[in-house]
Write a protein that holds these residues in place. Structure first.
Motif, short mmCIF file in Angstrom:
data_model
loop_
_atom_site.label_atom_id
_atom_site.label_comp_id
_atom_site.label_asym_id
_atom_site.label_seq_id
_atom_site.Cartn_x
_atom_site.Cartn_y
_atom_site.Cartn_z
N ILE A 39 -12.62 -16.63 23.48
CA ILE A 39 -13.80 -16.81 23.46
C ILE A 39 -14.67 -15.59 23.58
O ILE A 39 -15.53 -15.37 23.12
N VAL A 40 -13.87 -14.63 24.19
CA VAL A 40 -14.51 -13.27 24.18
C VAL A 40 -14.74 -12.45 22.94
O VAL A 40 -15.61 -11.76 22.55
N ILE A 41 -13.96 -13.00 21.88
CA ILE A 41 -13.80 -12.31 20.57
C ILE A 41 -15.30 -12.71 19.82
O ILE A 41 -15.89 -11.62 19.51
N PRO A 42 -15.54 -13.86 19.54
CA PRO A 42 -16.94 -14.33 19.00
C PRO A 42 -18.05 -13.70 19.78
O PRO A 42 -19.36 -13.30 19.26
N MET A 43 -17.96 -13.41 21.13
CA MET A 43 -19.06 -13.12 21.93
C MET A 43 -19.22 -11.78 21.74
O MET A 43 -20.41 -11.20 21.97
N SER A 44 -18.23 -10.95 21.36
CA SER A 44 -18.43 -9.37 21.05
C SER A 44 -19.24 -9.07 19.95
O SER A 44 -19.60 -7.95 19.76
N PHE A 45 -19.49 -10.24 18.90
CA PHE A 45 -19.99 -9.99 17.64
C PHE A 45 -21.27 -10.54 17.92
O PHE A 45 -22.05 -10.73 16.89
N SER A 46 -21.84 -10.85 19.07
CA SER A 46 -23.37 -11.44 19.23
C SER A 46 -24.17 -10.29 19.24
O SER A 46 -24.13 -9.21 19.72
N ASP A 47 -25.65 -10.61 18.47
CA ASP A 47 -26.74 -9.97 18.72
C ASP A 47 -27.55 -10.09 19.88
O ASP A 47 -28.50 -9.42 19.94
N PHE A 53 -22.19 -17.65 24.19
CA PHE A 53 -21.55 -18.28 23.40
C PHE A 53 -21.72 -19.80 23.01
O PHE A 53 -22.41 -20.29 24.11
N PRO A 54 -22.03 -20.05 21.87
CA PRO A 54 -21.93 -19.28 20.47
C PRO A 54 -22.86 -18.39 20.49
O PRO A 54 -24.06 -18.52 20.75
N PRO A 55 -22.57 -17.22 19.76
CA PRO A 55 -23.57 -16.18 19.33
C PRO A 55 -24.68 -16.73 18.61
O PRO A 55 -24.54 -17.47 17.49
N PRO A 56 -26.12 -16.16 19.03
CA PRO A 56 -27.18 -16.77 18.19
C PRO A 56 -27.27 -16.13 16.90
O PRO A 56 -28.11 -16.71 16.07
N ALA A 57 -27.01 -14.85 16.89
CA ALA A 57 -26.78 -14.13 15.55
C ALA A 57 -25.58 -13.10 15.77
O ALA A 57 -25.18 -12.80 16.72
N TRP A 58 -25.24 -12.90 14.51
CA TRP A 58 -23.87 -11.84 14.60
C TRP A 58 -24.24 -10.42 14.09
O TRP A 58 -25.38 -10.07 13.55
N SER A 59 -23.57 -9.57 14.90
CA SER A 59 -23.82 -8.05 14.91
C SER A 59 -22.73 -7.34 15.22
O SER A 59 -21.90 -7.66 15.91
#
Length: 272
Positions: A39-47, A53-59
């Motif tokens: 779960i940490v992996i997608p959170m690291s690409f959050s804007d 989680f889930p990220p509102p936008a990717w960055s």
């Protein structure tokens, strides 16, 4: 698929179909262990400014923040140096200790193994307090040498246990045969025994590195300043504020750890 289900899973003639429940339980346990890390992996690409989680936008902003920060890079370099030096200290010492206990077979061998394993049986906070008091006397606080010594103490039991396990499946008669042909004991160990237990030694070395690289509790007591470790800085950052940079660093650590474990498995497969 039907053929695979009716195929024996082992020499006991139990088929894969009758073991489906076992595979399901194993998969559920693996998911339970791995999911919090994934779960940490997608959170690291959050804007987002916060961990979400889930990220509102990717960055990639948190990775840029990590790799562009002098403080984080210095802590990462310190952790890598401490991990490598811990591996170089703990692996030969633990290998020799395991070999000595395996060869000697004295009545005190069990007691010696118990003493060697004590650092992994005691609460880390107690070890941290004890090491802190000793380091105050010898001026080792906030030094790289102090971190390496403390982490080597924690890694040594793992090295001993892994190498001792490898020695149990090794036939010592091969080393005795080399000695009977004129080889000295150290030469017989280096040329006959060590090559055959190298998978255990390499695995133990990787565990020693990871023990140091992931350790935080003892590092809170003994590291600091220019020699603050990465995990110590992560802990302090989470205490002061919820910084998503931590998720980016955690992802990098997960990738590094997974690569090292995969390399150890590949080395073991090529060793067979």
């Amino acid at each position: 698929m039907t053929g695979w289900l009716s195929r024996p899973a082992s020499e006991t003639q139990i088929t894969h179909g009758r073991r489906l429940w076992l595979y399901a339980v194993g998969g559920a346990v693996m998911l339970f262990l791995v999911l919090p890390s994934l779960i940490v992996i997608p959170m690291s690409f959050s804007d987002s400014q916060y961990l979400s989680f889930p990220p509102p936008a990717w960055s990639l902003r948190w990775y840029e923040n990590y790799f562009g920060s002098l403080e984080w890079m210095q802590a990462t370099w310190t952790s890598l140096k401490a991990g490598l030096l811990t591996m170089l200290v703990a692996t030969p010492l633990g290998t020799l200790a395991a070999y000595g206990l395996h060869v000697s077979r004295t009545r005190l061998g069990g007691l010696a193994m118990l003493v060697l394993a004590m650092p992994i049986m005691m609460p880390l906070i107690l070890i941290g307090i004890g090491v802190f008091n000793v380091y105050v006397q010898f001026g080792l606080l906030n030094t790289l040498a102090g971190v390496v010594i403390a982490h080597s103490m924690l890694a040594l039991p793992l090295v001993v246990l892994v190498v001792a396990s490898g020695l149990k499946s090794y036939d010592m008669n091969q080393e005795r045969a080399a000695c009977s042909l004129g080889a000295s004991r150290p030469r017989a160990f280096l040329l006959v025994t060590l090559p055959q237990i190298r998978f255990s030694v390499v695995t133990a070395a990787l565990l020693a590195f990871l023990t140091s690289f992931d350790e935080v509790i003892v590092a809170l007591f003994v590291s600091g300043g220019q020699n603050s470790t990465l995990t110590r800085n992560m802990f302090l950052a989470l205490r002061d504020q919820i910084d998503p940079t931590i998720a980016a660093i955690s992802t990098v650590m997960i990738v590094l750890t997974s690569l090292l474990l995969a390399l150890s498995q590949l080395f073991g497969r090529s060793d067979r």
